[in-house]
Design an enzyme around this catalytic site. Structure first.
Site, PDB file in Angstrom:
ATOM      1  N   GLY A  17       0.796  -1.219   0.000  1.00 18.72           N
ATOM      2  CA  GLY A  17       0.000   0.000   0.000  1.00 18.72           C
ATOM      3  C   GLY A  17       0.829   1.269   0.000  1.00 18.72           C
ATOM      4  O   GLY A  17       0.504   2.241  -0.698  1.00 18.72           O
ATOM      5  N   ASN A  32      -7.466   4.187   9.077  1.00 15.08           N
ATOM      6  CA  ASN A  32      -6.821   3.030   9.687  1.00 15.08           C
ATOM      7  C   ASN A  32      -6.845   3.063  11.206  1.00 15.08           C
ATOM      8  O   ASN A  32      -6.697   2.024  11.856  1.00 15.08           O
ATOM      9  CB  ASN A  32      -5.370   2.920   9.201  1.00 15.08           C
ATOM     10  CG  ASN A  32      -4.607   4.223   9.364  1.00 15.08           C
ATOM     11  OD1 ASN A  32      -4.989   5.251   8.819  1.00 15.08           O
ATOM     12  ND2 ASN A  32      -3.527   4.193  10.119  1.00 15.08           N
ATOM     13  N   GLN A  75      -7.271  -0.029   4.000  1.00 16.50           N
ATOM     14  CA  GLN A  75      -8.101  -0.604   5.063  1.00 16.50           C
ATOM     15  C   GLN A  75      -9.459  -1.064   4.551  1.00 16.50           C
ATOM     16  O   GLN A  75     -10.099  -1.925   5.168  1.00 16.50           O
ATOM     17  CB  GLN A  75      -8.303   0.418   6.187  1.00 16.50           C
ATOM     18  CG  GLN A  75      -7.050   0.724   6.968  1.00 16.50           C
ATOM     19  CD  GLN A  75      -6.561  -0.446   7.805  1.00 16.50           C
ATOM     20  OE1 GLN A  75      -7.320  -1.311   8.215  1.00 16.50           O
ATOM     21  NE2 GLN A  75      -5.262  -0.471   8.073  1.00 16.50           N
ATOM     22  N   GLY A 112      -2.145  -6.540   0.327  1.00 16.03           N
ATOM     23  CA  GLY A 112      -2.553  -7.916   0.566  1.00 16.03           C
ATOM     24  C   GLY A 112      -2.647  -8.316   2.018  1.00 16.03           C
ATOM     25  O   GLY A 112      -3.515  -9.098   2.402  1.00 16.03           O
ATOM     26  N   HIS A 113      -1.760  -7.778   2.858  1.00 15.67           N
ATOM     27  CA  HIS A 113      -1.689  -8.296   4.228  1.00 15.67           C
ATOM     28  C   HIS A 113      -2.797  -7.777   5.131  1.00 15.67           C
ATOM     29  O   HIS A 113      -2.891  -8.181   6.289  1.00 15.67           O
ATOM     30  CB  HIS A 113      -0.309  -8.024   4.840  1.00 15.67           C
ATOM     31  CG  HIS A 113      -0.055  -6.603   5.234  1.00 15.67           C
ATOM     32  ND1 HIS A 113      -0.007  -6.203   6.549  1.00 15.67           N
ATOM     33  CD2 HIS A 113       0.176  -5.503   4.498  1.00 15.67           C
ATOM     34  CE1 HIS A 113       0.244  -4.908   6.601  1.00 15.67           C
ATOM     35  NE2 HIS A 113       0.358  -4.459   5.372  1.00 15.67           N
ATOM     36  N   CYS A 160       2.592   1.996  11.858  1.00 21.23           N
ATOM     37  CA  CYS A 160       3.709   2.744  11.292  1.00 21.23           C
ATOM     38  C   CYS A 160       4.204   3.832  12.234  1.00 21.23           C
ATOM     39  O   CYS A 160       5.282   4.376  12.042  1.00 21.23           O
ATOM     40  CB  CYS A 160       3.301   3.366   9.958  1.00 21.23           C
ATOM     41  SG  CYS A 160       2.740   2.148   8.748  1.00 21.23           S
TER      42      CYS A 160
END
Length: 392
Positions: free
Chosen positions: A72, A152, A180, A201-202, A326
């Site tokens: 992302g 998020n 998200q 993807g995660h 993050c």
């Protein structure tokens, strides 16, 4: 409780068994480089193009509008930088919101140093962007509007279709960070007037290190990674075939179970919210009460520090977060919570709990029961809380 209660699914998710099984052959049996011309490599190339079609259909796009990336953050960087460089002759003005992910905010800071002007639009107390302010900020030299699909941290879902309509009316490119929201909310890029979209993807029980960028055919931008002809010459580098296959399988599962999963998670989320608000005093729910991601609950507890709360939850085998993964190393309060109007001292006491389809009601009961005791203990050590009680 000996088992891990994992309530940090906004940070990352567990790879589902079906995703893992789908990826395995592309590590050892079908390991050919998709860019090679022989038949063995052709198996990998065919599988990649099948995933491209699958992803495109999931969001109402065309296969040639889907580009595979490293995640992302890369997709966000590509979208903003490529549009900025491609449209600089038209203008150097970009509009975003104050609650974006740092992949957007830091890229905007970088572009600002190169001479681009950034307008940061306010949000209301629920984290919903002020559309009137956004439209008023559009100028002749505005080249891009970038607003995230769902936040998020607090889970608030933005009125993406309406924002897209504003952008379209003023002939401004519209990008949304849907990291998200992808796989959790229904998305149709044409109906929502989205020109560029980022996903990862995660966040949907797929592997890490793989993402996509949707780029509408009519938007002309340059390459992001140079060095090869992969991704139609725009993103060089050997394809992450296992990751792409995993992303495709995760998308397939998300599409299949979307409505069922949303209903299950929403019911569990609301149960969690009601218990916390009813049983722990001086607590605030952050984000929109209903227009929020089905798995997201974000609270602020007065008179405590979020870091201490996380440590004590971890001791009870509960994995949670105080905000974005993050920025978990930062001692500063969340920029999102400050943007919705929380004072510093309350923003510091935040907790984000994000569920999955594997979370159970028993898990929630255990977490709330432990949380009540932890909050009470932390407040008992707070001189601010002691003074507050005396004044009461």
């Amino acid at each position: 409780m000996s088992k891990l209660i994992y309530l940090d699914n906004a940070a990352t998710t567990k790879v589902k068994d079906e995703v893992y099984d789908a990826m395995l052959p592309y590590f050892k049996e079908l390991y050919g480089n998709p860019s090679s011309i022989y038949r063995f490599a052709g198996e990998s190339k065919k599988a990649i193009e099948n995933v491209r079609l699958q992803v495109a259909q999931f969001i109402g796009a065309k296969p040639e509008e889907i580009y595979f990336t490293g995640g992302g953050s890369e997709s966000d960087n590509w979208a903003l930088k490529a549009v900025a460089f491609a449209k600089r002759d038209k203008g150097k003005h970009i509009i975003t919101s104050k609650i974006e992910h740092h992949a957007i905010l830091h890229t905007c800071e970088y572009l600002n140093k190169l001479g681009y002007e950034i307008s940061y639009i306010n949000v209301d107390e629920n984290g919903v962007i002020r559309r009137d302010e956004l439209e008023a900020a559009i100028r002749e030299d505005t080249i891009l509007i970038t607003v995230m699909f769902a936040n998020n941290e607090i889970g608030t879902i933005q009125p993406i279709k309406e924002i897209g309509e504003i952008a379209k009316k003023h002939k401004v490119i519209f990008h949304t960070d849907a990291v998200q929201a992808y796989g959790h909310e229904g998305i149709n890029v044409d109906e929502m007037n989205i020109d560029i979209l980022s996903a990862s993807g995660h966040k949907i029980n797929g592997p890490k290190g793989i993402g996509i960028m949707y780029l509408r055919n009519s938007v002309k931008i340059g390459s992001f990674v140079h060095g090869g002809a992969q991704e139609r010459g725009r993103r060089a580098g050997t394809h992450n075939t296992p990751g792409i296959i995993g992303f495709g399988k995760a998308t397939e599962l998300a599409a299949r179970d979307l409505d069922k999963r949303k209903a299950y998670e929403s019911e569990l989320r609301d149960y969690l919210i009601e218990r916390v608000l009813n049983e722990i005093p001086y607590t605030k729910l952050n984000g929109h009460r209903t227009d929020r991601l089905s798995n997201n609950a974000n609270f602020s507890f007065r008179f405590i520090e979020g870091e201490s709360l996380l440590i004590m939850l971890d001791q009870k085998n509960i994995a949670a977060s105080s905000g974005s993964a993050c920025t978990s190393g930062s001692l500063d309060p969340s920029h999102v919570l400050l943007a919705i109007g929380l004072p510093h001292e309350i923003a510091h006491g935040s907790l984000r709990l994000t569920l999955s389809d594997e979370t159970t009601k028993e898990d929630i009961d255990y977490v709330v029961d432990e949380l009540k005791g932890i909050v009470e203990r932390l407040r008992s050590m707070s001189p601010l809380y002691e003074d507050f009680v005396k004044e009461k």
